[in-house]
Every structure is written in C-alpha cells, then in structure tokens.
Design an enzyme around this catalytic site. Sequence first.
Site, short mmCIF file in Angstrom:
data_model
loop_
_atom_site.label_atom_id
_atom_site.label_comp_id
_atom_site.label_asym_id
_atom_site.label_seq_id
_atom_site.Cartn_x
_atom_site.Cartn_y
_atom_site.Cartn_z
N HIS A 56 -13.78 2.95 20.46
CA HIS A 56 -13.32 4.13 21.20
C HIS A 56 -11.82 4.08 21.48
O HIS A 56 -11.18 5.11 21.65
CB HIS A 56 -14.10 4.27 22.51
CG HIS A 56 -13.92 3.13 23.46
ND1 HIS A 56 -14.55 1.91 23.29
CD2 HIS A 56 -13.16 3.00 24.57
CE1 HIS A 56 -14.19 1.10 24.27
NE2 HIS A 56 -13.35 1.72 25.06
N ASP A 62 -5.03 0.76 1.33
CA ASP A 62 -5.59 -0.58 1.12
C ASP A 62 -7.03 -0.52 0.62
O ASP A 62 -7.48 -1.44 -0.08
CB ASP A 62 -5.48 -1.40 2.41
CG ASP A 62 -4.07 -1.93 2.62
OD1 ASP A 62 -3.45 -2.37 1.63
OD2 ASP A 62 -3.56 -1.88 3.76
N HIS A 118 -5.99 3.89 4.15
CA HIS A 118 -6.67 4.42 2.97
C HIS A 118 -6.11 3.76 1.70
O HIS A 118 -6.85 3.44 0.76
CB HIS A 118 -6.48 5.94 2.92
CG HIS A 118 -7.41 6.65 2.00
ND1 HIS A 118 -7.07 6.95 0.71
CD2 HIS A 118 -8.68 7.09 2.18
CE1 HIS A 118 -8.09 7.56 0.13
NE2 HIS A 118 -9.08 7.67 1.01
N ALA A 162 4.94 4.53 4.24
CA ALA A 162 4.86 3.71 5.46
C ALA A 162 5.71 4.38 6.54
O ALA A 162 6.68 5.09 6.24
CB ALA A 162 5.38 2.31 5.16
N GLY A 213 6.15 -7.46 11.96
CA GLY A 213 7.47 -7.29 11.31
C GLY A 213 7.99 -8.59 10.72
O GLY A 213 8.80 -8.56 9.79
N ASP A 214 7.51 -9.75 11.21
CA ASP A 214 8.02 -11.04 10.69
C ASP A 214 7.72 -11.19 9.20
O ASP A 214 8.59 -11.62 8.42
CB ASP A 214 7.37 -12.23 11.42
CG ASP A 214 8.04 -12.52 12.76
OD1 ASP A 214 9.06 -11.88 13.07
OD2 ASP A 214 7.51 -13.39 13.50
N SER A 242 0.84 -1.22 0.00
CA SER A 242 0.00 0.00 0.00
C SER A 242 0.87 1.26 0.00
O SER A 242 0.37 2.35 -0.26
CB SER A 242 -0.95 0.01 1.20
OG SER A 242 -0.23 0.05 2.42
N HIS A 243 2.17 1.12 0.30
CA HIS A 243 3.05 2.29 0.32
C HIS A 243 4.34 2.07 -0.46
O HIS A 243 5.35 2.72 -0.22
CB HIS A 243 3.30 2.74 1.76
CG HIS A 243 2.06 3.31 2.36
ND1 HIS A 243 1.06 2.50 2.86
CD2 HIS A 243 1.62 4.58 2.47
CE1 HIS A 243 0.06 3.27 3.27
NE2 HIS A 243 0.37 4.53 3.05
P1 NDP Z 1 -1.45 -3.75 8.93
O1 NDP Z 1 -2.77 -3.85 9.59
O2 NDP Z 1 -1.24 -4.53 7.69
O3 NDP Z 1 -0.28 -4.16 9.92
C1 NDP Z 1 -0.12 -3.49 11.13
C2 NDP Z 1 1.00 -4.11 11.94
O4 NDP Z 1 0.56 -5.38 12.44
C3 NDP Z 1 2.26 -4.39 11.14
O5 NDP Z 1 3.37 -4.14 11.96
C4 NDP Z 1 2.13 -5.87 10.77
O6 NDP Z 1 3.38 -6.52 10.60
C5 NDP Z 1 1.41 -6.42 11.97
N1 NDP Z 1 0.55 -7.55 11.67
C6 NDP Z 1 -0.38 -7.64 10.69
N2 NDP Z 1 -1.00 -8.83 10.77
C7 NDP Z 1 -0.45 -9.51 11.81
C8 NDP Z 1 -0.66 -10.79 12.39
N3 NDP Z 1 -1.58 -11.63 11.92
N4 NDP Z 1 0.11 -11.14 13.44
C9 NDP Z 1 1.04 -10.31 13.94
N5 NDP Z 1 1.29 -9.08 13.43
C10 NDP Z 1 0.55 -8.68 12.38
O7 NDP Z 1 -1.08 -2.21 8.64
P2 NDP Z 1 -2.05 -1.00 8.39
O8 NDP Z 1 -2.98 -1.40 7.32
O9 NDP Z 1 -2.59 -0.51 9.66
O10 NDP Z 1 -1.02 0.09 7.81
C11 NDP Z 1 -0.37 -0.15 6.58
C12 NDP Z 1 0.66 0.90 6.32
O11 NDP Z 1 0.03 2.14 6.00
C13 NDP Z 1 1.61 1.22 7.47
O12 NDP Z 1 2.94 1.07 7.00
C14 NDP Z 1 1.33 2.67 7.81
O13 NDP Z 1 2.45 3.41 8.25
C15 NDP Z 1 0.83 3.20 6.48
N6 NDP Z 1 0.06 4.41 6.64
C16 NDP Z 1 0.66 5.60 6.37
C17 NDP Z 1 -0.03 6.77 6.57
C18 NDP Z 1 0.60 8.09 6.35
O14 NDP Z 1 -0.03 9.10 6.63
N7 NDP Z 1 1.83 8.16 5.87
C19 NDP Z 1 -1.43 6.77 7.03
C20 NDP Z 1 -1.93 5.46 7.32
C21 NDP Z 1 -1.21 4.32 7.11
P3 NDP Z 1 3.92 -6.89 9.11
O15 NDP Z 1 4.26 -5.56 8.50
O16 NDP Z 1 5.09 -7.79 9.32
O17 NDP Z 1 2.78 -7.56 8.39
O1 PYC Z 2 -2.85 4.72 3.54
O2 PYC Z 2 -4.06 5.92 4.91
C1 PYC Z 2 -3.12 5.79 4.12
C2 PYC Z 2 -2.25 6.96 3.85
C3 PYC Z 2 -2.53 8.27 4.07
C4 PYC Z 2 -1.42 8.99 3.67
C5 PYC Z 2 -0.50 8.10 3.21
N1 PYC Z 2 -1.03 6.86 3.35
#
Ligand code: NDP
Ligand code: PYC
Length: 352
Positions: free
Chosen positions: A239, A197, A195, A132, A315-316, A56-57
């Site tokens: 919440h 995803d 967003h 990310a 992270g794995d 996604s990033h």
């Molecule tokens: P995920 O829900 O995919 O993952 C969140 C965390 O949980 C990760 O560290 C992931 O590790 C871990 N994880 C996921 N599934 C499992 C599992 N089954 N067991 C154990 N650990 C797990 O991420 P999000 O969808 O919440 O976010 C995705 C990305 O979007 C992030 O990198 C975030 O920084 C980015 N983002 C950036 C924004 C911005 O403004 N720049 C705004 C919003 C999001 P692993 O990575 O190893 O799967």
């Molecule tokens: O995936 O939510 C997101 C996001 C917002 C800004 C960059 N990524």
Amino acid sequence: MSAPHDHVSVAASSVLSLEALTQLLETIFLRHGTSVEVARVLAANCAGAERDGAHSHGVFRIPGYVSTLKSGWVNGHAVPQVEDVASGFVRVDAGNGFAQPALAAARSLLVEKARDAGIAVLAIRNSHHFAALWPDVEPFADEGLVALSVVNSMTCVVPHGADRPLFGTNPIAFAAPRAGAAPIVFDLATSAIAHGDVQIAARKGERLAAGMGVDSLGQPTQDPQAILEGGALLPFGGHKGSALSMMVELLAAALTGGNFSFEFDWSNHPGAKTPWTGQLLIVIDPSKAAGQSFAERSGELVRQMHGVGLKRLPGDRRHWQRSKSLAEGIVLDAQTLAQLRELAGEIERPSP
Ligand code: NDP
Ligand code: PYC
C-alpha cells in the site's frame, strides 16, 4: 583503467567513448525524424544512461524511440511552449514531443525563479518521457539546488488492493547537493520493478523475484513473459508504494494538465512505446534555509549513515560506473552496436 578509444572492437564487444556513442545516437534520432535540438538532447540523455550503467534506459531504448517516431505517435520536431505563469510556477506545453527538450527549454527560467523565490515548480504536459529520471534532477544539485521530479507512464501496475492495472511505473527522482562529494541522488520506479527491466529479463530468459507481478489471470508470477503478455506489475512495498504511485499520477498528470497513465490510447499507432503523459519538477534553493549550509548538513547525514555501517548510497553504483566508463570507454556487445550502426545508416542490416 586505460584511456577510452573512439571505437575499438574487442572480440564480441566494442568500446566507445561517450562522445562517439552520443554522436551515433544523435545520427539515429536525426535520421528517424527529430529536429537537431531534440536529437542532441535525447542522444546526450541516452548515452549518459549507458555510461552510468543504467541499462534499462540506455541504448536498449533506441529501437523503441525509433519505432515510436516511425509510428507518428510523437512529434520529433515539436517546439516546446514555455509559459511564465507565476512567481514560482512555469508551465510547458511540450507539443506532443519529448519531455527532456521541454525541460531544457524552461530550465533557465525555472532556476531563476527558484533562486528568487526559494522554490519553483515546472509543470510539463503533452509530453513523452521514455528515459531514466535522474538525468533530469542531478544537474540541479550540481548547481547547489535541491530537485524532485515525478513522471507517470503507461497503465501496467495494479494499485494495491485492486484487481486490474491502472497506474504507470511512475518513478520519483530526488537530488540534493552534498559538500565535497557528488550530490545525493535517488531515482526509483514506484512499481516493484521497472517495465524496462521486465523486458530485459524476458529477453535473457531469466525469472523475476517473487512479488513483482501477476499473469493475465491476476495470479502471482515470476515469469517476465507472462507479465508482458497480458499480465501486470505490482507497486513496490504494497500500500505504501501504491500511495506514492497515486501521488505521481496526481502531480505529473492532474497538476500539469498531462494525461493520466490510463488516459491515452496508442492502439492506432503500432510501434508506439513512449507514454504520452506529463512531468513535474520542484526545485528548491537551500541557501534560503536557516542554519548551517544545507550541503554541509547532507554531508553530515551521509557520514552518520556510513558510521552505522552503510556501504552503498543510492547513486554510488552509477557514479562508480560513470568513472569507469569515462576512463575505459563504454562497452557495447557487438550485436547491439551493429543494430545501432544500422539504425544510423552506417551499415546494411546485419545478417542474423
Ligand atoms: P532501481 O531499483 O535499480 O534503483 C532505485 C534507486 O535505488 C537508485 O537510485 C539506485 O541507485 C538505488 N539502489 C539500488 N540498489 C541499492 C542498494 N542496494 N543500496 C542503495 N541504493 C540502491 O531502479 P528502478 O528499477 O526502480 O528504476 C530504474 C530506472 O527506470 C530509473 O532510472 C527510472 O527513472 C526509470 N523509469 C522510467 C520511467 C519513465 O516513465 N520514464 C518509468 C519507470 C522507471 P544506483 O542507480 O546507484 O544503483
Ligand atoms: O521502465 O517502466 C519503465 C518505463 C516506462 C516508460 C519508460 N520506462
């Protein structure tokens, strides 16, 4: 796993080395209006995300970077202004540029302060973060430091108990060293889904799980298109996630002097995609703590977690994908690679 090639076409997909992908992305950034330094930092960040399977990033974001640069919304040549304001506090005005070059400019001072005082804060404002968050914290843990970062984004999340969106997707990332193994790192949006995803699901025509968003009438929906077209996301965990998202707004915007997710207006910049907000990092030197080494203690915690049946740490999956990508190369579908090469000026616009 066989050795990666610079660029090998395999049927409908292509395999690139990390270096070849980084070079391609650097060319795109330079061609579309960034300085050499900004291109270097953003290309490494984006290629690293693709290498780790953080799709996604990864390269998915490149058209958004390009349209944003074209729109004049962000300054691709901004030179971050670093201010040493207190023994444990560094501020950066990113100059309406990207957050990652601002972090790069302040990094050595931040680490020096964290090692001196035991803790230091980096407050970045007037910045755009479109990536990310784990790449911003993981390198600190590689150096034996603990790091926490938050960044706010753009209004698209309805606070728990409210009627309309206000918060951004506001991720939180944390990294801690672990003896004899990769650092412990998590990075999560405080919305039920990022967003990015939602956009990917919409593109693939997939439905979302229940509880992630609402449509333009505020009704629950599993249709990603309905969320993107006037709808909104929900915080994760009701919440609780909502409180964390509020905290991110406070730390990343109010504390840094950056915009809240609802404070900027990009409507006069068609094509603008990058949130103009702020970012906070807190870096701790755990060698100042009492007792056994922190890295030994975090290793013990993970051993105990595995002992009660845990199979996967945050992270794995990324580290597994990283090893695979470094050994076999990074796989891109042919259409994506053609789009990148066109943006880099290497080929004419591919026929549809
Ligand atoms: P995920 O829900 O995919 O993952 C969140 C965390 O949980 C990760 O560290 C992931 O590790 C871990 N994880 C996921 N599934 C499992 C599992 N089954 N067991 C154990 N650990 C797990 O991420 P999000 O969808 O919440 O976010 C995705 C990305 O979007 C992030 O990198 C975030 O920084 C980015 N983002 C950036 C924004 C911005 O403004 N720049 C705004 C919003 C999001 P692993 O990575 O190893 O799967
Ligand atoms: O995936 O939510 C997101 C996001 C917002 C800004 C960059 N990524």
